[in-house]
Motif scaffolding. Sequence first.
Motif, PDB file in Angstrom:
ATOM      1  N   GLU A 192      17.025  65.863 -12.304  1.00 27.45           N
ATOM      2  CA  GLU A 192      18.467  65.765 -12.509  1.00 27.45           C
ATOM      3  C   GLU A 192      18.977  66.880 -13.423  1.00 27.45           C
ATOM      4  N   GLY A 193      20.027  67.551 -12.982  1.00 31.84           N
ATOM      5  CA  GLY A 193      20.675  68.582 -13.783  1.00 31.84           C
ATOM      6  C   GLY A 193      20.034  69.951 -13.702  1.00 31.84           C
ATOM      7  N   ALA A 194      18.829  70.047 -13.140  1.00 30.81           N
ATOM      8  CA  ALA A 194      18.151  71.349 -13.050  1.00 30.81           C
ATOM      9  C   ALA A 194      18.652  72.112 -11.829  1.00 30.81           C
ATOM     10  N   LYS A 195      18.921  73.384 -12.014  1.00 31.87           N
ATOM     11  CA  LYS A 195      19.437  74.209 -10.923  1.00 31.87           C
ATOM     12  C   LYS A 195      18.495  75.339 -10.522  1.00 31.87           C
ATOM     13  N   GLY A 196      17.528  75.660 -11.385  1.00 30.15           N
ATOM     14  CA  GLY A 196      16.635  76.761 -11.065  1.00 30.15           C
ATOM     15  C   GLY A 196      15.388  76.730 -11.920  1.00 30.15           C
ATOM     16  N   LEU A 197      14.479  77.672 -11.650  1.00 29.77           N
ATOM     17  CA  LEU A 197      13.233  77.818 -12.386  1.00 29.77           C
ATOM     18  C   LEU A 197      13.253  79.134 -13.149  1.00 29.77           C
ATOM     19  N   VAL A 198      12.201  79.375 -13.922  1.00 32.93           N
ATOM     20  CA  VAL A 198      12.091  80.669 -14.600  1.00 32.93           C
ATOM     21  C   VAL A 198      12.019  81.785 -13.562  1.00 32.93           C
ATOM     22  N   ALA A 199      11.239  81.568 -12.517  1.00 34.08           N
ATOM     23  CA  ALA A 199      11.140  82.557 -11.440  1.00 34.08           C
ATOM     24  C   ALA A 199      12.447  82.579 -10.651  1.00 34.08           C
ATOM     25  N   PRO A 200      12.996  83.757 -10.370  1.00 33.84           N
ATOM     26  CA  PRO A 200      14.230  83.826  -9.575  1.00 33.84           C
ATOM     27  C   PRO A 200      13.975  83.423  -8.134  1.00 33.84           C
ATOM     28  N   ARG A 201      15.021  82.983  -7.462  1.00 29.58           N
ATOM     29  CA  ARG A 201      14.900  82.609  -6.054  1.00 29.58           C
ATOM     30  C   ARG A 201      14.640  83.846  -5.204  1.00 29.58           C
ATOM     31  N   GLN A 202      13.756  83.669  -4.236  1.00 37.74           N
ATOM     32  CA  GLN A 202      13.456  84.747  -3.301  1.00 37.74           C
ATOM     33  C   GLN A 202      14.337  84.581  -2.070  1.00 37.74           C
ATOM     34  N   ARG A 203      15.080  85.625  -1.759  1.00 40.89           N
ATOM     35  CA  ARG A 203      15.974  85.620  -0.604  1.00 40.89           C
ATOM     36  C   ARG A 203      15.512  86.666   0.401  1.00 40.89           C
ATOM     37  N   PRO A 204      15.848  86.472   1.669  1.00 41.19           N
ATOM     38  CA  PRO A 204      15.430  87.451   2.681  1.00 41.19           C
ATOM     39  C   PRO A 204      15.967  88.844   2.383  1.00 41.19           C
ATOM     40  N   LYS A 205      15.160  89.837   2.714  1.00 41.34           N
ATOM     41  CA  LYS A 205      15.603  91.223   2.632  1.00 41.34           C
ATOM     42  C   LYS A 205      16.350  91.527   3.920  1.00 41.34           C
TER      43      LYS A 205
ATOM     44  N   ASN B 267      25.125  81.002   5.723  1.00 43.48           N
ATOM     45  CA  ASN B 267      25.006  79.546   5.873  1.00 43.48           C
ATOM     46  C   ASN B 267      23.967  79.120   6.909  1.00 43.48           C
ATOM     47  N   THR B 268      22.957  79.943   7.129  1.00 44.37           N
ATOM     48  CA  THR B 268      21.874  79.553   8.024  1.00 44.37           C
ATOM     49  C   THR B 268      20.565  79.484   7.238  1.00 44.37           C
ATOM     50  N   ILE B 269      19.676  78.595   7.652  1.00 41.90           N
ATOM     51  CA  ILE B 269      18.376  78.449   7.004  1.00 41.90           C
ATOM     52  C   ILE B 269      17.571  79.728   7.222  1.00 41.90           C
ATOM     53  N   SER B 270      17.150  80.354   6.121  1.00 37.99           N
ATOM     54  CA  SER B 270      16.481  81.649   6.244  1.00 37.99           C
ATOM     55  C   SER B 270      15.196  81.750   5.429  1.00 37.99           C
ATOM     56  N   SER B 271      14.878  80.729   4.613  1.00 33.06           N
ATOM     57  CA  SER B 271      13.678  80.764   3.779  1.00 33.06           C
ATOM     58  C   SER B 271      12.963  79.425   3.835  1.00 33.06           C
ATOM     59  N   ALA B 272      11.645  79.457   3.629  1.00 33.58           N
ATOM     60  CA  ALA B 272      10.855  78.231   3.599  1.00 33.58           C
ATOM     61  C   ALA B 272       9.771  78.354   2.538  1.00 33.58           C
TER      62      ALA B 272
ATOM     63  N   GLU C 188       4.329  73.241   5.226  1.00 34.73           N
ATOM     64  CA  GLU C 188       5.689  73.596   4.815  1.00 34.73           C
ATOM     65  C   GLU C 188       6.304  72.448   4.032  1.00 34.73           C
ATOM     66  N   LEU C 189       6.967  72.783   2.910  1.00 41.36           N
ATOM     67  CA  LEU C 189       7.548  71.758   2.048  1.00 41.36           C
ATOM     68  C   LEU C 189       9.067  71.702   2.107  1.00 41.36           C
ATOM     69  N   GLU C 190       9.725  72.847   2.162  1.00 41.41           N
ATOM     70  CA  GLU C 190      11.188  72.838   2.056  1.00 41.41           C
ATOM     71  C   GLU C 190      11.767  74.101   2.669  1.00 41.41           C
ATOM     72  N   ARG C 191      12.995  73.974   3.198  1.00 46.34           N
ATOM     73  CA  ARG C 191      13.733  75.131   3.718  1.00 46.34           C
ATOM     74  C   ARG C 191      15.066  75.248   2.987  1.00 46.34           C
TER      75      ARG C 191
ATOM     76  N   VAL D  81       6.897  81.681  -0.827  1.00 45.00           N
ATOM     77  CA  VAL D  81       8.128  81.607  -0.041  1.00 45.00           C
ATOM     78  C   VAL D  81       8.003  82.591   1.113  1.00 45.00           C
ATOM     79  N   ALA D  82       8.456  82.184   2.277  1.00 47.85           N
ATOM     80  CA  ALA D  82       8.474  83.070   3.444  1.00 47.85           C
ATOM     81  C   ALA D  82       9.901  83.196   3.944  1.00 47.85           C
ATOM     82  N   GLN D  83      10.266  84.403   4.349  1.00 44.23           N
ATOM     83  CA  GLN D  83      11.573  84.567   4.979  1.00 44.23           C
ATOM     84  C   GLN D  83      11.400  84.327   6.476  1.00 44.23           C
ATOM     85  N   LEU D  84      12.309  83.531   7.024  1.00 42.38           N
ATOM     86  CA  LEU D  84      12.198  83.135   8.425  1.00 42.38           C
ATOM     87  C   LEU D  84      12.830  84.150   9.357  1.00 42.38           C
ATOM     88  N   ASP D  85      13.797  84.909   8.852  1.00 43.45           N
ATOM     89  CA  ASP D  85      14.365  86.029   9.598  1.00 43.45           C
ATOM     90  C   ASP D  85      14.966  86.987   8.591  1.00 43.45           C
TER      91      ASP D  85
END
Length: 210
Positions: A162-175, A104-109, A122-125, A94-98
Amino acid sequence: DKQKAWQRLDDTFKMTPLPPKTARPPGAYLEVRGRKAKLRALPLENVTADWDGHGLASAIRIGKSNRVVSVPSPGLIDGNSAVWSPDRSQLAFVAQLDDLCTPNTISSAAFIADAATGKLHELERAAKGLAVEWVADHKLAIAGDGGVAIYDLEAGTQAIVEGAKGLVAPRQRPKCTAAEPEPPDTDIPDPEPDLPEHVGPIPPSDAGGH
């Protein structure tokens, strides 16, 4: 201070305590404090970079091929999100874009890099963070704003879980970094005009007789 108690995630996705005084097992691990968890993956096998204090870098070098991989500026690669495919042919991360974290702005890819060529795809933002996890040599699970999807990299397809909201690994968010404040108004006021030493009626001259 309490010593860290290491636990291992078993095949049934349950946490199993390890014996007391067990050294940290090799590889990635989750650091859990209360209700928050952070993924720690550095140092990463066969990858070198000038990681900062948050585990971010503008570019990485893949050891075996010596390829340098970077994301479009000002993006930064999150080393703690990076994970090798089971056959070690591709690296997902995962890369942080800013780092301003504007709501509410796209900040990760999510990206994958080919280990042999360094080619980046790139697969998803997302605006709320991303997590990546391999489920097979060429199948990658990504948790994003729309839930969890499985990307088949050979077929070029994706399927929503369907029904899945996350993975074992936590989501990476921008610092986040606070936006720089606006500079103060530096306009210099016009100086007061120079005034003569004497202000008022001009006294009569002393010329002439009495």
